[in-house]
Enzyme design. Structure first.
Site, short mmCIF file in Angstrom:
data_model
loop_
_atom_site.label_atom_id
_atom_site.label_comp_id
_atom_site.label_asym_id
_atom_site.label_seq_id
_atom_site.Cartn_x
_atom_site.Cartn_y
_atom_site.Cartn_z
CG ASP A 38 -1.00 -3.19 11.03
OD1 ASP A 38 -1.75 -2.42 10.38
OD2 ASP A 38 -0.74 -3.02 12.23
N GLY A 39 1.62 -1.79 9.35
CA GLY A 39 2.72 -0.94 9.80
C GLY A 39 3.43 -0.20 8.69
CG HIS A 40 2.12 -0.43 4.58
ND1 HIS A 40 1.11 -1.25 4.99
CD2 HIS A 40 2.70 -1.04 3.52
CE1 HIS A 40 1.07 -2.32 4.21
NE2 HIS A 40 2.03 -2.22 3.32
CG HIS A 41 1.36 5.36 7.46
ND1 HIS A 41 0.32 4.55 7.07
CD2 HIS A 41 1.31 6.47 6.69
CE1 HIS A 41 -0.32 5.14 6.08
NE2 HIS A 41 0.25 6.31 5.83
CD GLU A 53 -2.92 -0.77 2.48
OE1 GLU A 53 -3.99 -1.36 2.44
OE2 GLU A 53 -2.56 -0.07 3.44
#
Length: 138
Positions: free
Chosen positions: A55-58, A20
């Site tokens: 989970d945790g792209h940012h 993403e």
């Protein structure tokens, strides 16, 4: 509720793949907070086979932006029936393909859920708090 005991590994950020895009404003805000606090608060979730961030792209991009080389992560078997991607119109294969081919989904397109005792919870529910000093991650 079932309690998961998961190993937290320090993964090289350069090995991680995203499926993403991110919101730059959010990355800037998160980077500033990490620098101010001096630590990373929570591990990310990564597929064990492909190193795709579930989970945790940012958090990954914020860590990259402030010059960290490693990030704490839990490694999951994405093929497990206990891990579900929503919306259901996007498959796990779509997620992996998007990351491998560099054709990312818009920010926050997918949510990864985990089945715990018959209930679905966001995967962040099993991501441990870590409070790791950023000096150890450079």
């Amino acid at each position: 509720m079932t309690i998961f005991v998961l190993d937290i590994l320090l993964l090289d950020i350069s090995n991680l793949l995203s499926h993403e895009n991110i919101v730059e404003r959010r990355v800037a805000s998160l980077s500033a907070r990490i620098l101010k606090d001096g630590f990373i608060k929570k591990a990310i979730a990564v597929d064990q086979s492909s190193f795709v961030v579930l989970d945790g792209h940012h958090r990954v991009e914020a860590a990259r932006a402030i010059g960290l080389r490693r990030i704490p992560a839990i490694i999951l078997d994405y093929s497990s029936e206990k891990i579900v991607v929503t919306p259901h119109s996007i498959s796990k294969e779509d997620v992996i393909r998007a990351a491998l081919e560099g054709r990312k989904f818009p920010p926050k397109t997918t949510k990864h859920m985990i089945s715990l005792e018959g209930h679905l919870f966001h995967i962040s529910r099993i991501e441990p708090d870590v409070r790791l000093d950023i000096r150890a991650l450079r």
